[in-house]
Design a protein around this motif. Structure first.
Motif, mmCIF file in Angstrom:
data_model
loop_
_atom_site.group_PDB
_atom_site.id
_atom_site.type_symbol
_atom_site.label_atom_id
_atom_site.label_comp_id
_atom_site.label_asym_id
_atom_site.label_seq_id
_atom_site.Cartn_x
_atom_site.Cartn_y
_atom_site.Cartn_z
ATOM 1 N N ASN A 121 0.843 -1.175 0.000
ATOM 2 C CA ASN A 121 0.000 0.000 0.000
ATOM 3 C C ASN A 121 0.894 1.247 0.000
ATOM 4 O O ASN A 121 1.691 1.431 0.918
ATOM 5 N N PRO A 122 0.765 2.126 -0.999
ATOM 6 C CA PRO A 122 1.614 3.317 -1.076
ATOM 7 C C PRO A 122 1.479 4.249 0.117
ATOM 8 O O PRO A 122 2.442 4.913 0.500
ATOM 9 N N ILE A 123 0.328 4.302 0.726
ATOM 10 C CA ILE A 123 0.131 5.193 1.866
ATOM 11 C C ILE A 123 0.902 4.670 3.077
ATOM 12 O O ILE A 123 1.581 5.440 3.769
ATOM 13 N N ILE A 124 0.856 3.384 3.313
ATOM 14 C CA ILE A 124 1.601 2.793 4.421
ATOM 15 C C ILE A 124 3.102 2.908 4.171
ATOM 16 O O ILE A 124 3.864 3.205 5.094
ATOM 17 N N ARG A 125 3.535 2.712 2.930
ATOM 18 C CA ARG A 125 4.953 2.873 2.610
ATOM 19 C C ARG A 125 5.423 4.289 2.911
ATOM 20 O O ARG A 125 6.510 4.496 3.438
ATOM 21 N N PHE A 126 4.610 5.275 2.570
ATOM 22 C CA PHE A 126 4.971 6.657 2.858
ATOM 23 C C PHE A 126 5.051 6.898 4.368
ATOM 24 O O PHE A 126 5.953 7.561 4.853
ATOM 25 N N MET A 127 4.104 6.341 5.103
ATOM 26 C CA MET A 127 4.096 6.535 6.549
ATOM 27 C C MET A 127 5.350 5.940 7.200
ATOM 28 O O MET A 127 5.834 6.452 8.203
ATOM 29 N N SER A 128 5.913 4.888 6.590
ATOM 30 C CA SER A 128 7.129 4.298 7.147
ATOM 31 C C SER A 128 8.386 5.030 6.689
ATOM 32 O O SER A 128 9.453 4.851 7.265
ATOM 33 N N ASN A 129 8.274 5.856 5.642
ATOM 34 C CA ASN A 129 9.413 6.626 5.131
ATOM 35 C C ASN A 129 8.928 8.011 4.698
ATOM 36 O O ASN A 129 8.859 8.306 3.504
ATOM 37 N N VAL A 185 -7.332 8.595 -5.647
ATOM 38 C CA VAL A 185 -8.227 7.658 -6.330
ATOM 39 C C VAL A 185 -9.014 6.787 -5.354
ATOM 40 O O VAL A 185 -9.688 5.853 -5.762
ATOM 41 N N GLY A 186 -8.925 7.102 -4.041
ATOM 42 C CA GLY A 186 -9.793 6.441 -3.074
ATOM 43 C C GLY A 186 -9.140 5.440 -2.141
ATOM 44 O O GLY A 186 -9.837 4.794 -1.359
ATOM 45 N N CYS A 187 -7.831 5.292 -2.180
ATOM 46 C CA CYS A 187 -7.154 4.370 -1.278
ATOM 47 C C CYS A 187 -6.999 5.001 0.106
ATOM 48 O O CYS A 187 -6.922 6.220 0.229
ATOM 49 N N THR A 188 -6.967 4.162 1.117
ATOM 50 C CA THR A 188 -6.703 4.577 2.494
ATOM 51 C C THR A 188 -5.649 3.633 3.051
ATOM 52 O O THR A 188 -5.324 2.626 2.422
ATOM 53 N N PRO A 189 -5.131 3.915 4.238
ATOM 54 C CA PRO A 189 -4.168 2.965 4.813
ATOM 55 C C PRO A 189 -4.766 1.564 5.006
ATOM 56 O O PRO A 189 -4.059 0.571 4.953
#
Length: 70
Positions: A1-9, A25-29
């Motif tokens: 998940n790109p959002i979780i990846r961002f939160m880790s970095n 586009v509607g994704c969430t963690p």
């Protein structure tokens, strides 16, 4: 998940752009939209400041490679 990846970095520009596009586009963690990569690739929001940097863009081949001309 790109959002979780961002939160880790959170200092990665690439991760930040991917996360923002995924969110758009509607994704969430907790949830990934089906076909989110295709939605980002097909984005038509030319007014978005991240439009030219969005991930999952199809790379166009040079015309010479398509037509066989060298």
């Amino acid at each position: 998940n790109p959002i979780i990846r961002f939160m880790s970095n959170p200092y990665s520009r690439v991760a930040a752009i991917r996360a923002k596009c995924a969110e758009c586009v509607g994704c969430t963690p907790e949830h990934l939209e089906n076909g989110f990569r295709e939605s980002i690739s097909a984005c038509t929001s030319h007014q978005c400041p991240l439009y030219t940097f969005r991930p999952f863009q199809r790379k166009e081949r040079p015309k010479s490679a398509i037509s066989g001309v060298q």
